[in-house]
Design an enzyme around this catalytic site. Structure first.
Site, short mmCIF file in Angstrom:
data_model
loop_
_atom_site.label_atom_id
_atom_site.label_comp_id
_atom_site.label_asym_id
_atom_site.label_seq_id
_atom_site.Cartn_x
_atom_site.Cartn_y
_atom_site.Cartn_z
N TYR A 187 -13.39 -1.91 11.98
CA TYR A 187 -13.80 -0.63 11.38
C TYR A 187 -15.29 -0.33 11.51
CZ TYR A 187 -9.15 -0.36 9.29
OH TYR A 187 -7.78 -0.28 9.10
N ASN A 212 -1.83 -10.79 8.30
CA ASN A 212 -2.83 -9.75 8.47
C ASN A 212 -4.20 -10.19 7.94
OD1 ASN A 212 -3.65 -6.83 8.87
ND2 ASN A 212 -4.17 -7.12 6.70
N GLU A 213 -5.21 -10.13 8.78
CA GLU A 213 -6.61 -10.26 8.38
C GLU A 213 -6.92 -11.44 7.46
OE1 GLU A 213 -8.20 -6.67 6.72
OE2 GLU A 213 -7.86 -5.52 8.53
N HIS A 223 -2.23 -5.36 -12.62
CA HIS A 223 -1.77 -5.25 -14.01
C HIS A 223 -2.63 -6.08 -14.96
CE1 HIS A 223 2.50 -4.20 -12.35
NE2 HIS A 223 1.65 -3.21 -12.24
N ASN A 228 -8.10 -5.96 14.32
CA ASN A 228 -8.44 -4.87 13.39
C ASN A 228 -9.95 -4.74 13.31
OD1 ASN A 228 -5.72 -4.84 12.81
ND2 ASN A 228 -5.95 -5.26 10.61
N GLN A 263 0.81 -1.22 0.00
CA GLN A 263 0.00 0.00 0.00
C GLN A 263 0.85 1.27 0.00
OE1 GLN A 263 -2.62 -1.84 3.25
NE2 GLN A 263 -4.06 -0.53 2.17
N ASP A 286 2.10 0.51 -8.06
CA ASP A 286 3.43 0.53 -8.67
C ASP A 286 4.35 1.56 -8.01
OD1 ASP A 286 2.42 -1.36 -10.38
OD2 ASP A 286 2.64 -0.18 -12.22
N ARG A 329 3.45 -0.01 13.00
CA ARG A 329 3.14 -1.32 12.42
C ARG A 329 3.34 -1.23 10.91
NH1 ARG A 329 -2.30 -4.14 10.94
NH2 ARG A 329 -1.36 -6.05 10.18
N HIS A 379 1.11 -9.25 4.58
CA HIS A 379 -0.04 -8.34 4.45
C HIS A 379 -0.51 -8.37 2.99
CE1 HIS A 379 -2.08 -4.78 6.57
NE2 HIS A 379 -2.68 -4.88 5.40
N GLU A 395 -5.28 -2.15 13.99
CA GLU A 395 -5.80 -1.23 12.97
C GLU A 395 -7.16 -0.74 13.40
OE1 GLU A 395 -6.25 -2.40 8.83
OE2 GLU A 395 -4.30 -3.39 8.89
#
Ligand code: NAG
Ligand code: NAG
Ligand code: NAG
Ligand code: NAG
Ligand code: NAG
Length: 494
Positions: free
Chosen positions: A330, A187-188, A60, A328, A40, A73, A98, A143, A398
């Site tokens: 949200y 992660n997740e 891509h 994590n 990211q 990219d 993190r 991740h 998170e």
């Protein structure tokens, strides 16, 4: 500038109605942090010997599946600008950062027969510099950027991936263990297994709703446990660190007080959170998951349950492989029963096995479909995780607010994070939950997977139109800085 910030914060405290916030001081030793992930932010997708990974290939190959056909990219170009990122963290005053290691930057083919010295050097520099600045690195090994070679042999549906993951983890412990004392294996898994292997909404984009999620969960849990044992047996005594996994879940609230909805909400928790947490913290899949899938598989005419079964040896191997609970979250969902275990037999599917459906209350503040400001749901989730999984120390790895505007004057983000931190204090002081840290997602606006750059979660703005990827702290950055300094959400804490 200082005066402007002060006035802004003052005005904000009026707007937000500070009196609603918990006025206790954060406990001694409470850790504040910020988070990012390799794909990211790093960019440099094909530089210095990095191998191709799943999301390079996905963005891509299927540009139309990403908002505005964006890619990672270049992203925030943190491959070149990591020193600047650390300066921002230092000025922010966080206890931890993190971040994740790009598996294919370290091992271009995913395997230990080919180690990339430039990859070792890149991460070693970062971890060393963080240490020199008194910032603890919380390092995620995986991740979502699976080396493409491993995707090509089946990715997270192939149990061999668990072996390759453990071998990669060993390289990381060996090379970076001097600087890294808190490891996160994966992660997740829920997002990967649901999005990538059942709903087709994330890389690799498979809609294998009948089996994909279960295989993926099985391989993830196994991979985590193998890496845990490598650390435990070969490195813990000399490196004295800790290791766990990060599990994501919204809070599942019954949509009504009917016993049916109350049971449905618990079923939702077991199918969304328990599938990953239960084997690791209690041993084996949750019983209702085992039972429902077995029943439906039989009614559907399968020769055995679609859920891979753990052997007793595997259960013992996986059970208890976590030194804390990385969480994590949200949002919150309102849960109702969609179908009973013996209803709607026909199409084998995770959603029907789960048998529940989730909605949100339209009054909950939200700017994107997956983030809703429901602080009481966060408090309930913390309490649930603490009680359900044997009173582990919880680190919120998170949590944060997404907006589409990316404004510097991000009052909504300050409102969300302050309410969530307040709910965290409620959970700590009122409910006795041992929650020891909070990590805001994210330090930087970044590549938000299939949402590209259309959703911003940073407390620092990144100008993706400038070659320089100029970073500008938002109001939330300054607000968070003050909270970390004062350990307090209001003007004067008690
Ligand atoms: C702190 O919060 C408690 C509970 O809401 C309240 O009773 C108390 O008056 C507050 N104290 C101060 C100094 O604001
Ligand atoms: C391994 O990685 C190298 C360099 O990234 C690449 O040239 C080679 O084709 C890869 N090998 C396999 C088997 O994918
Ligand atoms: C369920 O009952 C509780 C306690 O009586 C109440 O506070 C809550 O609003 C009710 N929830 C719903 C969805 O009716
Ligand atoms: C997992 O370990 C705990 C603690 O040792 C034990 O009580 C529990 O029975 C184990 N779970 C299973 C399914 O074996
Ligand atoms: C590049 O960005 C940094 C902040 O990210 C800023 O301090 C610097 O002035 C920028 N340089 C140029 C040439 O825009």
């Amino acid at each position: 500038m200082k005066l402007v910030i002060f006035l802004t914060l003052f005005a904000l405290s009026q707007v937000l109605g500070e009196s609603d916030l918990n006025n206790r001081t954060f406990p001694d030793g409470f850790k504040f942090g910020a988070a990012t992930a390799s794909y990211q932010i790093e960019g440099a997708w094909n530089l210095d010997g990095k191998g191709v990974q799943l999301w390079d290939w996905y963005t891509h190959t299927y540009p139309d599946r990403i908002d505005e056909q964006d890619t990672g990219d270049v992203a925030c170009d943190s491959y070149h600008k990591w020193r600047e990122d650390i300066e921002l963290l230092k000025a922010l005053g966080v206890n931890h950062y993190r971040l994740s290691i790009s598996w294919s930057r370290l091992l271009p083919n995913g395997t230990v027969n080919n180690i990339n010295p430039k990859g070792i050097e890149y991460y070693k520099n970062i971890f060393k510099t963080l240490r020199e600045n008194n910032i603890e690195p919380l390092v995620t090994l995986y991740h979502w950027d699976l080396p493409i070679t491993l995707h090509e042999i089946g990715g997270w549906t192939n149990p061999l991936i668990a072996e390759y993951f453990a071998e990669y983890a060993r390289v990381c412990f060996r090379e970076f263990g001097e600087y890294v004392k808190t490891w996160i294996t994966i992660n997740e898994p829920q997002s990967t297994c649901w999005g990538g292997y059942a709903a087709g909404a994330k890389a690799p984009g498979y809609s294998l709703d009948w089996e994909g999620l279960y295989l993926c969960a099985y391989v993830h849990v196994l991979a985590h446990a193998k890496a845990y044992h490598v650390y435990d047996e070969e490195f813990r005594s000399s490196q004295n660190g800790r290791i766990s996994i990060v599990i994501d879940s919204p809070w599942a609230e019954p949509a009504s007080n009917s016993s049916v909805d109350i049971a449905a909400a618990q079923q939702e928790r077991e199918f969304v959170l328990g599938i990953y947490a239960n084997p690791i913290f209690r041993g084996n899949w949750p019983q209702i998951v085992i039972d429902n899938i077995a029943t439906r598989s039989k009614l559907e005419g399968f020769a055995r349950s679609r859920l891979p079964q753990f052997t007793q040896e595997e259960i013992d191997f996986i059970n208890g492989t976590a030194d804390f609970f990385g969480l994590n979250t949200y949002g919150t969902g309102l849960i109702t029963l969609q179908n009973k275990v013996d209803e709607d037999i026909g199409t084998p599917s995770y959603s029907l096995d789960k048998g529940t459906s989730s909605t949100v209350d339209p009054s909950w503040p939200s700017d994107v479909p997956w983030v809703h400001q429901v602080p009481w749901g966060f408090r309930k989730l913390l309490k649930y995780v603490y009680e359900q999984y044997g009173h582990p120390e919880i680190i919120v790895t998170e949590n944060g607010w997404a907006d589409k505007s990316g404004t510097l004057n991000d009052v909504d983000r300050i409102s969300y994070v302050s309410q969530y931190l307040s709910a965290l204090l409620d959970a700590y002081y009122e409910d006795g939950v041992n929650v020891a840290g909070y990590t805001v997602w994210s330090l930087l606006d970044n590549f938000e997977w299939t949402n590209g750059y259309t959703q911003k979660l940073g407390i620092v703005q990144v100008d993706f139109n400038s070659d320089n990827r100029t970073r500008t702290p938002k109001d939330s950055y300054h607000w968070y800085q003050k909270v970390i300094q004062t350990k307090c959400l209001v003007e004067n804490c008690v």
